[in-house]
Scaffold this active site. Structure first.
Site, PDB file in Angstrom:
ATOM      1  N   HIS A   1       0.805  -1.218   0.000  1.00 58.71           N
ATOM      2  CA  HIS A   1       0.000   0.000   0.000  1.00 58.71           C
ATOM      3  C   HIS A   1       0.838   1.267   0.000  1.00 58.71           C
ATOM      4  CE1 HIS A   1      -3.883   2.082   1.344  1.00 58.71           C
ATOM      5  NE2 HIS A   1      -4.199   1.354   0.286  1.00 58.71           N
TER       6      HIS A   1
ATOM      7  N   LYS B   1       2.852   4.555  -1.228  1.00 60.03           N
ATOM      8  CA  LYS B   1       2.675   5.576  -2.264  1.00 60.03           C
ATOM      9  C   LYS B   1       3.822   6.571  -2.118  1.00 60.03           C
ATOM     10  CE  LYS B   1      -1.993   4.545  -1.413  1.00 60.03           C
ATOM     11  NZ  LYS B   1      -2.671   4.215  -0.143  1.00 60.03           N
TER      12      LYS B   1
ATOM     13  N   ASP C   1      16.619  10.202  -7.495  1.00 62.93           N
ATOM     14  CA  ASP C   1      18.076  10.343  -7.358  1.00 62.93           C
ATOM     15  C   ASP C   1      18.557  10.018  -5.944  1.00 62.93           C
ATOM     16  OD1 ASP C   1      18.378  10.978 -10.006  1.00 62.93           O
ATOM     17  OD2 ASP C   1      18.421  13.145  -9.700  1.00 62.93           O
TER      18      ASP C   1
END
Length: 238
Positions: free
Chosen positions: A153, A155, A160
């Site tokens: 779940h 996000k 870099d």
């Protein structure tokens, strides 16, 4: 003999000038101050207060300088801008992904040589791979999915990250200047509905400890998964 000596001296001076220019650029890049950013963004019902203003400018063919801090176009553009800053790598762990604008930004980064890796939650057999993900895999973006009965779940996106940049520079044996490690994290799924309908939050930060913590989790999870492939598609291991 004198003629060849003159050519040799000229070539040597030219080569030395180019070498000094590149050396100077490397030093300037190393001395460039790191960007400091730690901002919070909210996606809410106020995102469309500026809709009529945008429509008016679109019809007139003019640029809208929107002042609505919750404007969905401005918020999505914040993500697009950060993806556009990537020099080496984009590592994205996302429950689901189908935003057209963000797909374009990821593919644009991929085309300019940025190594894009994506971890997704395993899609159900009825949903299967989204068209956006299928396109990205076909074009060479690296994708892995979590096949556990539990839900991936996350996000978040690491741009870099220091560990990843070092790996890439070692393999390519070249550097494009010092990285600017950046984290994008929050409740926002990178979907059209997430950006345009839901109440969501997002943080963009260059705080080193935050970025390195999320990068370590991404690398740990990535190394535990197998590459997602389309039929007759071969992905690189980088």
């Amino acid at each position: 003999m004198h003629h060849w000596a003159t050519i040799g001296i000229g070539f040597g001076l030219g080569f030395g000038t180019v070498t000094l220019w590149h050396l100077g650029k490397l030093i300037r890049d190393q001395l460039k101050p790191q960007r400091e950013l730690h901002e919070v963004f909210m996606f809410n019902e106020l995102r469309y207060q500026c809709l009529q203003e945008h429509r008016k400018h679109n019809q007139a063919g003019t640029k809208c300088v929107c002042t609505n801090e919750y404007c969905v176009d401005r918020l999505v553009d914040q993500i697009v801008q950060e993806l556009g800053r990537a020099k080496y790598s984009i590592d994205l762990a996302m429950f689901t992904l189908n935003s057209v604008s963000l797909e374009r930004a990821l593919l644009a980064a991929h085309r300019r040589g940025v190594i894009v890796r994506i971890i997704l939650n395993k899609y159900s057999s009825s949903y299967d791979l989204s068209a956006a993900i299928s396109r990205m895999i076909t074009l060479g973006v690296l994708v892995r999915t979590v096949t556990s009965r539990y839900i991936m779940h996350h996000k978040f996106c690491v741009i870099d990250g220091c560990v990843r940049v070092e790996q890439i520079c070692q393999r390519r044996r070249r550097s494009f200047g010092p990285p600017q490690p950046t984290l994008i994290n929050g409740s926002l799924n990178w979907t059209d509905s997430g950006c345009t309908s839901n109440w969501e939050s997002m943080v963009i930060s260059t705080q080193p400890q935050l970025v390195s913590t999320f990068e370590a989790e991404f690398n740990r999870l990535w190394n535990s998964l197998e590459a997602k492939k389309l039929p007759k598609l071969v992905q690189t291991s980088l």
